[in-house]
Design a protein around this motif. Structure first.
Motif, PDB file in Angstrom:
ATOM      1  N   CYS A 110      61.161  56.465  38.949  1.00  0.00           N
ATOM      2  CA  CYS A 110      62.184  56.627  37.903  1.00  0.00           C
ATOM      3  C   CYS A 110      61.945  57.824  36.991  1.00  0.00           C
ATOM      4  CB  CYS A 110      62.275  55.349  37.063  1.00  0.00           C
ATOM      5  SG  CYS A 110      60.820  55.031  36.050  1.00  0.00           S
ATOM      6  N   GLY A 111      60.745  58.383  36.992  1.00  0.00           N
ATOM      7  CA  GLY A 111      60.445  59.559  36.182  1.00  0.00           C
ATOM      8  C   GLY A 111      60.022  59.263  34.751  1.00  0.00           C
ATOM      9  N   ARG A 112      60.015  58.002  34.363  1.00  0.00           N
ATOM     10  CA  ARG A 112      59.582  57.659  33.005  1.00  0.00           C
ATOM     11  C   ARG A 112      58.091  57.927  32.851  1.00  0.00           C
ATOM     12  NH1 ARG A 112      62.255  51.781  32.101  1.00  0.00           N
ATOM     13  NH2 ARG A 112      62.243  51.841  34.356  1.00  0.00           N
ATOM     14  N   PRO A 113      57.662  58.366  31.664  1.00  0.00           N
ATOM     15  CA  PRO A 113      56.235  58.621  31.469  1.00  0.00           C
ATOM     16  C   PRO A 113      55.431  57.327  31.441  1.00  0.00           C
ATOM     17  CG  PRO A 113      57.446  58.974  29.430  1.00  0.00           C
ATOM     18  CD  PRO A 113      58.463  58.717  30.490  1.00  0.00           C
ATOM     19  N   MET A 114      54.288  57.335  32.144  1.00  0.00           N
ATOM     20  CA  MET A 114      53.373  56.201  32.144  1.00  0.00           C
ATOM     21  C   MET A 114      52.129  56.618  31.384  1.00  0.00           C
ATOM     22  SD  MET A 114      53.397  54.999  36.104  1.00  0.00           S
ATOM     23  CE  MET A 114      52.686  56.545  36.653  1.00  0.00           C
ATOM     24  N   THR A 115      51.729  55.832  30.402  1.00  0.00           N
ATOM     25  CA  THR A 115      50.516  56.115  29.649  1.00  0.00           C
ATOM     26  C   THR A 115      49.356  55.361  30.265  1.00  0.00           C
ATOM     27  OG1 THR A 115      51.839  56.345  27.643  1.00  0.00           O
ATOM     28  CG2 THR A 115      49.485  56.091  27.341  1.00  0.00           C
ATOM     29  N   TRP A 116      48.187  56.000  30.271  1.00  0.00           N
ATOM     30  CA  TRP A 116      46.981  55.402  30.823  1.00  0.00           C
ATOM     31  C   TRP A 116      46.737  54.019  30.246  1.00  0.00           C
ATOM     32  CZ3 TRP A 116      42.331  53.519  29.047  1.00  0.00           C
ATOM     33  CH2 TRP A 116      41.286  53.448  29.969  1.00  0.00           C
ATOM     34  N   ARG A 117      46.331  53.086  31.103  1.00  0.00           N
ATOM     35  CA  ARG A 117      45.961  51.742  30.682  1.00  0.00           C
ATOM     36  C   ARG A 117      44.549  51.454  31.164  1.00  0.00           C
ATOM     37  NH1 ARG A 117      51.222  48.261  32.678  1.00  0.00           N
ATOM     38  NH2 ARG A 117      52.754  49.513  31.596  1.00  0.00           N
ATOM     39  N   LYS A 118      43.842  50.636  30.401  1.00  0.00           N
ATOM     40  CA  LYS A 118      42.476  50.293  30.788  1.00  0.00           C
ATOM     41  C   LYS A 118      42.450  49.652  32.173  1.00  0.00           C
ATOM     42  CE  LYS A 118      38.277  48.243  29.068  1.00  0.00           C
ATOM     43  NZ  LYS A 118      37.610  47.592  27.950  1.00  0.00           N
ATOM     44  N   ARG A 119      43.505  48.909  32.490  1.00  0.00           N
ATOM     45  CA  ARG A 119      43.616  48.267  33.806  1.00  0.00           C
ATOM     46  C   ARG A 119      43.609  49.295  34.939  1.00  0.00           C
ATOM     47  NH1 ARG A 119      48.800  44.462  35.329  1.00  0.00           N
ATOM     48  NH2 ARG A 119      48.163  43.953  37.413  1.00  0.00           N
ATOM     49  N   TRP A 120      44.107  50.504  34.661  1.00  0.00           N
ATOM     50  CA  TRP A 120      44.193  51.553  35.673  1.00  0.00           C
ATOM     51  C   TRP A 120      42.999  52.509  35.637  1.00  0.00           C
ATOM     52  CZ3 TRP A 120      49.851  52.940  34.016  1.00  0.00           C
ATOM     53  CH2 TRP A 120      50.735  51.986  34.530  1.00  0.00           C
ATOM     54  N   ALA A 121      41.974  52.192  34.874  1.00  0.00           N
ATOM     55  CA  ALA A 121      40.849  53.116  34.675  1.00  0.00           C
ATOM     56  C   ALA A 121      40.195  53.532  35.991  1.00  0.00           C
ATOM     57  CB  ALA A 121      39.811  52.472  33.763  1.00  0.00           C
ATOM     58  N   ARG A 122      40.018  52.602  36.926  1.00  0.00           N
ATOM     59  CA  ARG A 122      39.324  52.911  38.170  1.00  0.00           C
ATOM     60  C   ARG A 122      40.177  53.654  39.180  1.00  0.00           C
ATOM     61  NH1 ARG A 122      35.685  47.523  39.383  1.00  0.00           N
ATOM     62  NH2 ARG A 122      34.801  47.410  37.308  1.00  0.00           N
ATOM     63  N   ASN A 123      41.498  53.507  39.108  1.00  0.00           N
ATOM     64  CA  ASN A 123      42.354  54.137  40.120  1.00  0.00           C
ATOM     65  C   ASN A 123      43.533  54.899  39.504  1.00  0.00           C
ATOM     66  OD1 ASN A 123      43.743  51.882  39.261  1.00  0.00           O
ATOM     67  ND2 ASN A 123      44.487  51.317  41.265  1.00  0.00           N
ATOM     68  N   TRP A 124      43.325  55.545  38.374  1.00  0.00           N
ATOM     69  CA  TRP A 124      44.393  56.279  37.693  1.00  0.00           C
ATOM     70  C   TRP A 124      45.032  57.325  38.611  1.00  0.00           C
ATOM     71  CZ3 TRP A 124      47.984  56.220  34.311  1.00  0.00           C
ATOM     72  CH2 TRP A 124      48.497  57.380  33.741  1.00  0.00           C
ATOM     73  N   GLU A 125      44.252  57.967  39.463  1.00  0.00           N
ATOM     74  CA  GLU A 125      44.778  58.987  40.374  1.00  0.00           C
ATOM     75  C   GLU A 125      45.746  58.391  41.388  1.00  0.00           C
ATOM     76  OE1 GLU A 125      44.279  62.241  39.948  1.00  0.00           O
ATOM     77  OE2 GLU A 125      43.147  61.652  38.170  1.00  0.00           O
ATOM     78  N   GLU A 126      45.548  57.126  41.774  1.00  0.00           N
ATOM     79  CA  GLU A 126      46.406  56.488  42.776  1.00  0.00           C
ATOM     80  C   GLU A 126      47.646  55.833  42.193  1.00  0.00           C
ATOM     81  OE1 GLU A 126      42.810  54.992  43.452  1.00  0.00           O
ATOM     82  OE2 GLU A 126      42.535  57.041  44.112  1.00  0.00           O
ATOM     83  N   VAL A 127      47.686  55.644  40.860  1.00  0.00           N
ATOM     84  CA  VAL A 127      48.836  54.987  40.236  1.00  0.00           C
ATOM     85  C   VAL A 127      50.049  55.909  40.327  1.00  0.00           C
ATOM     86  CG1 VAL A 127      49.755  54.080  38.061  1.00  0.00           C
ATOM     87  CG2 VAL A 127      47.383  53.658  38.674  1.00  0.00           C
ATOM     88  N   LYS A 128      51.135  55.412  40.928  1.00  0.00           N
ATOM     89  CA  LYS A 128      52.333  56.234  41.115  1.00  0.00           C
ATOM     90  C   LYS A 128      53.566  55.658  40.431  1.00  0.00           C
ATOM     91  CE  LYS A 128      51.067  58.172  45.578  1.00  0.00           C
ATOM     92  NZ  LYS A 128      50.073  57.417  46.291  1.00  0.00           N
ATOM     93  N   TYR A 129      53.598  54.338  40.241  1.00  0.00           N
ATOM     94  CA  TYR A 129      54.801  53.676  39.729  1.00  0.00           C
ATOM     95  C   TYR A 129      54.522  52.944  38.426  1.00  0.00           C
ATOM     96  CZ  TYR A 129      55.895  54.584  44.585  1.00  0.00           C
ATOM     97  OH  TYR A 129      56.072  55.197  45.791  1.00  0.00           O
ATOM     98  N   CYS A 130      55.511  52.909  37.543  1.00  0.00           N
ATOM     99  CA  CYS A 130      55.339  52.293  36.233  1.00  0.00           C
ATOM    100  C   CYS A 130      55.472  50.779  36.287  1.00  0.00           C
ATOM    101  CB  CYS A 130      56.344  52.875  35.237  1.00  0.00           C
ATOM    102  SG  CYS A 130      58.081  52.509  35.598  1.00  0.00           S
ATOM    103  N   SER A 131      56.063  50.247  37.351  1.00  0.00           N
ATOM    104  CA  SER A 131      56.283  48.805  37.424  1.00  0.00           C
ATOM    105  C   SER A 131      56.407  48.346  38.870  1.00  0.00           C
ATOM    106  CB  SER A 131      57.556  48.438  36.672  1.00  0.00           C
ATOM    107  OG  SER A 131      58.677  48.992  37.330  1.00  0.00           O
TER     108      SER A 131
END
Length: 55
Positions: free
Chosen positions: A22-43
């Motif tokens: 969707c293009g919305r900005p996603m802010t870093w979350r502690k839950r994503w700390a280990r795989n932030w590079e792989e996170v692609k979708y906000c939901s």
């Protein structure tokens, strides 16, 4: 608020990136700390929509 985390409330300094669906900005979350590079979708909804369109 939990005192054991190192976060002091300055959300401006957290990294962010756009959602691949969707293009919305996603802010870093502690839950994503280990795989932030792989996170692609906000939901989950964006993840499912992207997979349904042949992604």
């Amino acid at each position: 608020m939990r005192s054991d985390s190192g976060f002091k409330g300055n959300k401006q300094s957290l990294p962010s990136k756009p959602c691949a669906a969707c293009g919305r900005p996603m802010t870093w979350r502690k839950r994503w700390a280990r795989n932030w590079e792989e996170v692609k979708y906000c939901s989950d909804a964006c993840r499912k929509a992207a997979r349904g369109s042949g992604g």
